[in-house]
Motif scaffolding. Structure first.
Motif, PDB file in Angstrom:
ATOM      1  N   VAL A 106       0.831  -1.201   0.000  1.00  0.00           N
ATOM      2  CA  VAL A 106       0.000   0.000   0.000  1.00  0.00           C
ATOM      3  C   VAL A 106       0.869   1.257   0.000  1.00  0.00           C
ATOM      4  O   VAL A 106       0.570   2.239  -0.683  1.00  0.00           O
ATOM      5  CB  VAL A 106      -0.951  -0.007   1.218  1.00  0.00           C
ATOM      6  CG1 VAL A 106      -1.700   1.319   1.323  1.00  0.00           C
ATOM      7  CG2 VAL A 106      -1.947  -1.159   1.097  1.00  0.00           C
ATOM      8  N   SER A 107       1.971   1.227   0.752  1.00  0.00           N
ATOM      9  CA  SER A 107       2.875   2.381   0.806  1.00  0.00           C
ATOM     10  C   SER A 107       3.483   2.673  -0.561  1.00  0.00           C
ATOM     11  O   SER A 107       3.569   3.829  -0.979  1.00  0.00           O
ATOM     12  CB  SER A 107       3.988   2.127   1.825  1.00  0.00           C
ATOM     13  OG  SER A 107       3.453   1.981   3.115  1.00  0.00           O
ATOM     14  N   ILE A 108       3.905   1.632  -1.257  1.00  0.00           N
ATOM     15  CA  ILE A 108       4.485   1.823  -2.594  1.00  0.00           C
ATOM     16  C   ILE A 108       3.457   2.440  -3.540  1.00  0.00           C
ATOM     17  O   ILE A 108       3.768   3.354  -4.314  1.00  0.00           O
ATOM     18  CB  ILE A 108       4.996   0.479  -3.150  1.00  0.00           C
ATOM     19  CG1 ILE A 108       6.195  -0.005  -2.317  1.00  0.00           C
ATOM     20  CG2 ILE A 108       5.400   0.615  -4.615  1.00  0.00           C
ATOM     21  CD1 ILE A 108       6.657  -1.396  -2.673  1.00  0.00           C
ATOM     22  N   LEU A 109       2.221   1.951  -3.472  1.00  0.00           N
ATOM     23  CA  LEU A 109       1.160   2.501  -4.320  1.00  0.00           C
ATOM     24  C   LEU A 109       0.893   3.969  -3.985  1.00  0.00           C
ATOM     25  O   LEU A 109       0.675   4.790  -4.879  1.00  0.00           O
ATOM     26  CB  LEU A 109      -0.117   1.675  -4.155  1.00  0.00           C
ATOM     27  CG  LEU A 109      -0.053   0.226  -4.659  1.00  0.00           C
ATOM     28  CD1 LEU A 109      -1.355  -0.498  -4.350  1.00  0.00           C
ATOM     29  CD2 LEU A 109       0.236   0.190  -6.158  1.00  0.00           C
ATOM     30  N   VAL A 114       1.330   9.809  -5.084  1.00  0.00           N
ATOM     31  CA  VAL A 114       1.828  11.149  -4.731  1.00  0.00           C
ATOM     32  C   VAL A 114       2.714  11.698  -5.841  1.00  0.00           C
ATOM     33  O   VAL A 114       2.631  12.881  -6.202  1.00  0.00           O
ATOM     34  CB  VAL A 114       2.600  11.091  -3.399  1.00  0.00           C
ATOM     35  CG1 VAL A 114       3.299  12.425  -3.127  1.00  0.00           C
ATOM     36  CG2 VAL A 114       1.658  10.761  -2.248  1.00  0.00           C
ATOM     37  N   TYR A 115       3.559  10.837  -6.402  1.00  0.00           N
ATOM     38  CA  TYR A 115       4.440  11.286  -7.490  1.00  0.00           C
ATOM     39  C   TYR A 115       3.628  11.747  -8.701  1.00  0.00           C
ATOM     40  O   TYR A 115       3.921  12.794  -9.290  1.00  0.00           O
ATOM     41  CB  TYR A 115       5.378  10.152  -7.899  1.00  0.00           C
ATOM     42  CG  TYR A 115       6.234  10.487  -9.093  1.00  0.00           C
ATOM     43  CD1 TYR A 115       7.365  11.285  -8.961  1.00  0.00           C
ATOM     44  CD2 TYR A 115       5.885  10.034 -10.372  1.00  0.00           C
ATOM     45  CE1 TYR A 115       8.137  11.616 -10.056  1.00  0.00           C
ATOM     46  CE2 TYR A 115       6.657  10.362 -11.469  1.00  0.00           C
ATOM     47  CZ  TYR A 115       7.780  11.148 -11.311  1.00  0.00           C
ATOM     48  OH  TYR A 115       8.535  11.478 -12.409  1.00  0.00           O
ATOM     49  N   ILE A 116       2.614  10.981  -9.061  1.00  0.00           N
ATOM     50  CA  ILE A 116       1.782  11.342 -10.217  1.00  0.00           C
ATOM     51  C   ILE A 116       1.069  12.675  -9.978  1.00  0.00           C
ATOM     52  O   ILE A 116       1.037  13.555 -10.848  1.00  0.00           O
ATOM     53  CB  ILE A 116       0.767  10.226 -10.523  1.00  0.00           C
ATOM     54  CG1 ILE A 116       1.494   8.963 -11.005  1.00  0.00           C
ATOM     55  CG2 ILE A 116      -0.243  10.681 -11.574  1.00  0.00           C
ATOM     56  CD1 ILE A 116       0.580   7.749 -11.155  1.00  0.00           C
ATOM     57  N   CYS A 117       0.507  12.820  -8.768  1.00  0.00           N
ATOM     58  CA  CYS A 117      -0.231  14.049  -8.461  1.00  0.00           C
ATOM     59  C   CYS A 117       0.706  15.263  -8.422  1.00  0.00           C
ATOM     60  O   CYS A 117       0.393  16.315  -8.983  1.00  0.00           O
ATOM     61  CB  CYS A 117      -0.955  13.897  -7.127  1.00  0.00           C
ATOM     62  SG  CYS A 117      -2.283  12.673  -7.134  1.00  0.00           S
ATOM     63  N   PHE A 118       1.858  15.102  -7.792  1.00  0.00           N
ATOM     64  CA  PHE A 118       2.782  16.215  -7.665  1.00  0.00           C
ATOM     65  C   PHE A 118       3.442  16.576  -8.993  1.00  0.00           C
ATOM     66  O   PHE A 118       3.780  17.732  -9.224  1.00  0.00           O
ATOM     67  CB  PHE A 118       3.850  15.905  -6.617  1.00  0.00           C
ATOM     68  CG  PHE A 118       3.426  16.215  -5.214  1.00  0.00           C
ATOM     69  CD1 PHE A 118       2.119  15.989  -4.807  1.00  0.00           C
ATOM     70  CD2 PHE A 118       4.325  16.726  -4.300  1.00  0.00           C
ATOM     71  CE1 PHE A 118       1.708  16.271  -3.522  1.00  0.00           C
ATOM     72  CE2 PHE A 118       3.930  17.016  -2.999  1.00  0.00           C
ATOM     73  CZ  PHE A 118       2.611  16.789  -2.613  1.00  0.00           C
ATOM     74  N   LEU A 134      11.615  16.259  -5.377  1.00  0.00           N
ATOM     75  CA  LEU A 134      11.762  14.941  -4.757  1.00  0.00           C
ATOM     76  C   LEU A 134      11.526  15.021  -3.255  1.00  0.00           C
ATOM     77  O   LEU A 134      10.861  14.149  -2.672  1.00  0.00           O
ATOM     78  CB  LEU A 134      13.160  14.392  -5.042  1.00  0.00           C
ATOM     79  CG  LEU A 134      13.507  13.027  -4.427  1.00  0.00           C
ATOM     80  CD1 LEU A 134      12.605  11.941  -4.989  1.00  0.00           C
ATOM     81  CD2 LEU A 134      14.976  12.691  -4.681  1.00  0.00           C
ATOM     82  N   GLY A 135      12.032  16.068  -2.622  1.00  0.00           N
ATOM     83  CA  GLY A 135      11.840  16.214  -1.182  1.00  0.00           C
ATOM     84  C   GLY A 135      10.387  16.382  -0.808  1.00  0.00           C
ATOM     85  O   GLY A 135       9.929  15.832   0.208  1.00  0.00           O
ATOM     86  N   SER A 136       9.626  17.127  -1.611  1.00  0.00           N
ATOM     87  CA  SER A 136       8.203  17.305  -1.323  1.00  0.00           C
ATOM     88  C   SER A 136       7.445  15.992  -1.462  1.00  0.00           C
ATOM     89  O   SER A 136       6.557  15.684  -0.659  1.00  0.00           O
ATOM     90  CB  SER A 136       7.612  18.366  -2.255  1.00  0.00           C
ATOM     91  OG  SER A 136       7.664  17.927  -3.611  1.00  0.00           O
ATOM     92  N   ILE A 137       7.792  15.190  -2.460  1.00  0.00           N
ATOM     93  CA  ILE A 137       7.135  13.899  -2.657  1.00  0.00           C
ATOM     94  C   ILE A 137       7.404  12.969  -1.476  1.00  0.00           C
ATOM     95  O   ILE A 137       6.483  12.344  -0.932  1.00  0.00           O
ATOM     96  CB  ILE A 137       7.613  13.240  -3.967  1.00  0.00           C
ATOM     97  CG1 ILE A 137       7.106  14.032  -5.169  1.00  0.00           C
ATOM     98  CG2 ILE A 137       7.139  11.786  -4.059  1.00  0.00           C
ATOM     99  CD1 ILE A 137       7.634  13.531  -6.495  1.00  0.00           C
ATOM    100  N   ILE A 138       8.659  12.888  -1.071  1.00  0.00           N
ATOM    101  CA  ILE A 138       9.014  11.984   0.028  1.00  0.00           C
ATOM    102  C   ILE A 138       8.440  12.491   1.351  1.00  0.00           C
ATOM    103  O   ILE A 138       8.057  11.697   2.222  1.00  0.00           O
ATOM    104  CB  ILE A 138      10.539  11.806   0.101  1.00  0.00           C
ATOM    105  CG1 ILE A 138      11.030  11.101  -1.165  1.00  0.00           C
ATOM    106  CG2 ILE A 138      10.951  11.035   1.347  1.00  0.00           C
ATOM    107  CD1 ILE A 138      12.508  10.831  -1.206  1.00  0.00           C
ATOM    108  N   GLY A 139       8.338  13.804   1.521  1.00  0.00           N
ATOM    109  CA  GLY A 139       7.733  14.347   2.729  1.00  0.00           C
ATOM    110  C   GLY A 139       6.286  13.916   2.885  1.00  0.00           C
ATOM    111  O   GLY A 139       5.868  13.441   3.949  1.00  0.00           O
ATOM    112  N   VAL A 140       5.493  14.062   1.826  1.00  0.00           N
ATOM    113  CA  VAL A 140       4.089  13.643   1.871  1.00  0.00           C
ATOM    114  C   VAL A 140       3.986  12.120   1.996  1.00  0.00           C
ATOM    115  O   VAL A 140       3.140  11.599   2.728  1.00  0.00           O
ATOM    116  CB  VAL A 140       3.344  14.144   0.622  1.00  0.00           C
ATOM    117  CG1 VAL A 140       1.917  13.597   0.590  1.00  0.00           C
ATOM    118  CG2 VAL A 140       3.319  15.662   0.587  1.00  0.00           C
TER     119      VAL A 140
END
Length: 230
Positions: A106-109, A114-118, A134-140
């Motif tokens: 579930v985390s990978i999905l 998040v990557y697609i949306c961002f 990249l930092g914003s994606i990993i933060g969320v």
């Protein structure tokens, strides 16, 4: 002295390590290992804040790194370790809804989502600096993985660690996307410390699940009524 050109590479390595630590929080059953993993995750955030402070030449990031080191790396893990020794619980073997393998899937999905949306929303803002994207994606993603930890665990103490991991995600997102004032981070630290204190006092034993907690409260209420009647 670290060369400025090497710092982006070090930041990317730190971001990957943050995701690995979040995955460990989802799968680790040993309580002491959970606390150490959270402390390590927080230490990585300290390193990220310092590296960003060097790049952007902002002393506020160094202050945030200092208070994060004092509270999240040293203070809160030390406090939870004392609690863990007193309740004599070594492992959290009980999971709700999601087992560790399912939680990772579930985390990978969610990370992909998040990557697609961002990439559609924020990519244009960071066209010249993919590191902040990249930092914003990993933060969320870290926030969501902390939420999954809360959702999938039963013991109150491990749910607290999940909440603390979520706050690490908020901090990481703030470091890369918004300018997080020192006073705001200080208030967040106070809230987290109060959360740990209240959880210790109110859960009638940190080894309780939510259902067991409600049963203990009912027993305490009945015992109080009997004392009043006597």
């Amino acid at each position: 002295m670290i060369e400025i050109g090497v710092i982006p590479t070090l930041l990317r390595i730190c971001l990957i390590l943050v995701l690995i630590s979040a995955a460990c929080l989802l799968t680790t059953r040993n309580l002491s290992s959970l606390v150490r993993t959270y402390a390590l995750q927080s230490l990585i955030l300290v390193a990220i804040a310092i590296l960003l402070g060097v790049i952007e030449e902002k002393s506020i990031l160094i202050f945030i790194a200092g208070i994060t080191l004092a509270s999240k790396v040293i203070g809160i893990p030390w406090f939870i370790t004392i609690i863990q020794k007193r309740i004599r619980i070594q492992q959290d073997l009980r999971f709700n809804y999601l087992q560790p393998g399912g939680a990772l899937v579930v985390s990978i999905l969610l990370i992909l989502l998040v990557y697609i949306c961002f990439s559609r929303v924020l990519h244009n803002l960071f066209t010249e600096n993919s590191l902040f994207f990249l930092g914003s994606i990993i933060g969320v993603s870290l926030m969501l993985m902390g939420l999954i930890t809360i959702f999938s665990r039963q013991l109150a103490i491990t749910k607290v660690i999940g909440y603390l991991s979520m706050e690490n995600g908020v901090l990481l997102f703030g470091l890369f996307v918004t300018e997080l004032p020192f006073i705001t981070e200080f208030v967040i630290m106070v809230d987290l410390i109060i959360l740990v204190l209240l959880t210790t006092i109110l859960t009638v034993g940190m080894d309780s699940s939510i259902d067991a907690y409600m049963n203990r409260l009912k027993e305490f209420h009945l015992w109080s009524e009997e004392e009043v009647q006597a």
